[in-house]
Design a protein around this motif. Structure first.
Motif, PDB file in Angstrom:
ATOM      1  N   GLU A   1      15.043  46.850  66.360  1.00 54.33           N
ATOM      2  CA  GLU A   1      15.752  45.620  66.688  1.00 54.33           C
ATOM      3  C   GLU A   1      17.101  46.046  67.239  1.00 54.33           C
ATOM      4  OE1 GLU A   1      15.837  43.263  63.111  1.00 54.33           O
ATOM      5  OE2 GLU A   1      13.950  42.298  63.659  1.00 54.33           O
ATOM      6  N   ILE A   2      17.362  45.710  68.482  1.00 60.21           N
ATOM      7  CA  ILE A   2      18.615  46.090  69.122  1.00 60.21           C
ATOM      8  C   ILE A   2      19.455  44.838  69.317  1.00 60.21           C
ATOM      9  CG2 ILE A   2      19.682  47.200  71.108  1.00 60.21           C
ATOM     10  CD1 ILE A   2      17.077  48.758  71.511  1.00 60.21           C
ATOM     11  N   THR A   3      20.622  44.827  68.689  1.00 62.47           N
ATOM     12  CA  THR A   3      21.537  43.701  68.837  1.00 62.47           C
ATOM     13  C   THR A   3      22.336  43.893  70.111  1.00 62.47           C
ATOM     14  OG1 THR A   3      21.686  43.453  66.439  1.00 62.47           O
ATOM     15  CG2 THR A   3      23.419  42.405  67.758  1.00 62.47           C
ATOM     16  N   MET A   4      22.228  42.917  70.986  1.00 69.52           N
ATOM     17  CA  MET A   4      22.966  42.916  72.241  1.00 69.52           C
ATOM     18  C   MET A   4      23.986  41.788  72.196  1.00 69.52           C
ATOM     19  SD  MET A   4      21.585  45.310  74.050  1.00 69.52           S
ATOM     20  CE  MET A   4      20.074  46.139  74.537  1.00 69.52           C
ATOM     21  N   TYR A   5      25.179  42.089  72.659  1.00 66.54           N
ATOM     22  CA  TYR A   5      26.218  41.076  72.753  1.00 66.54           C
ATOM     23  C   TYR A   5      26.267  40.571  74.179  1.00 66.54           C
ATOM     24  CZ  TYR A   5      30.712  38.735  72.555  1.00 66.54           C
ATOM     25  OH  TYR A   5      31.711  37.789  72.633  1.00 66.54           O
ATOM     26  N   ILE A   6      26.042  39.278  74.349  1.00 71.55           N
ATOM     27  CA  ILE A   6      26.072  38.621  75.658  1.00 71.55           C
ATOM     28  C   ILE A   6      27.437  37.935  75.801  1.00 71.55           C
ATOM     29  CG2 ILE A   6      24.942  36.955  77.184  1.00 71.55           C
ATOM     30  CD1 ILE A   6      23.073  39.237  76.225  1.00 71.55           C
TER      31      ILE A   6
END
Length: 145
Positions: free
Chosen positions: A137-142
């Motif tokens: 699970e890769i948390t990406m900040y948009i």
């Protein structure tokens, strides 16, 4: 349309696979092969070969992480709305079985709202043949660009 997706569609999967290593050299260590890239989905594979093996003769954990980050990142780039950008914030991984063959990695962001700034969690899975060997699970900040 993102520049990454535009390049993929213009040059095709084989040439794009070669170009991505020139753009981000650390990805060339796994010699990735793209099979699909579109908003909400990326599929990348890499062969089991000496350069990606650990001391046990199986695919090294970091090679699996590299493939996961590549699939998730290119998929994010193809998915974010106009005027938005992304950056990875964190990654949680599970090694489920020995990766003892060629690896197929899929990032599936089909259920993610790509037009709202904030954190999103991108699920990534990797298989050897039909055996699930890795999950991330890769948390990406948009954010607005």
């Amino acid at each position: 349309m993102s520049k990454i997706l535009q390049m993929y569609e213009q040059v095709g999967p084989e040439a794009f696979s070669n170009l991505i290593g020139e753009t981000a050299p650390y990805f060339s260590t796994i010699a990735p092969v793209f099979h699909d890239l579109r908003p909400g989905l990326a599929e990348v594979s890499f062969a089991k070969r000496k350069e990606v093996l650990n001391h046990l003769g199986t695919v090294h954990a970091i090679a699996l992480c590299n493939a996961a980050e590549l699939a998730a990142g290119t998929m994010c780039d193809a998915s974010v709305g106009d005027g938005l950008r992304w950056i990875p914030r964190g990654m949680t991984v599970e090694y489920l079985a020995k990766a003892d063959g060629d690896v197929r990695t899929v990032a599936d962001g089909s259920t993610i709202d790509w037009n709202t700034p904030g954190d999103v969690v991108v699920p990534v899975k990797a298989w050897v043949a039909n055996k699930l060997v890795f999950r991330a699970e890769i948390t990406m900040y948009i954010s607005k660009s």
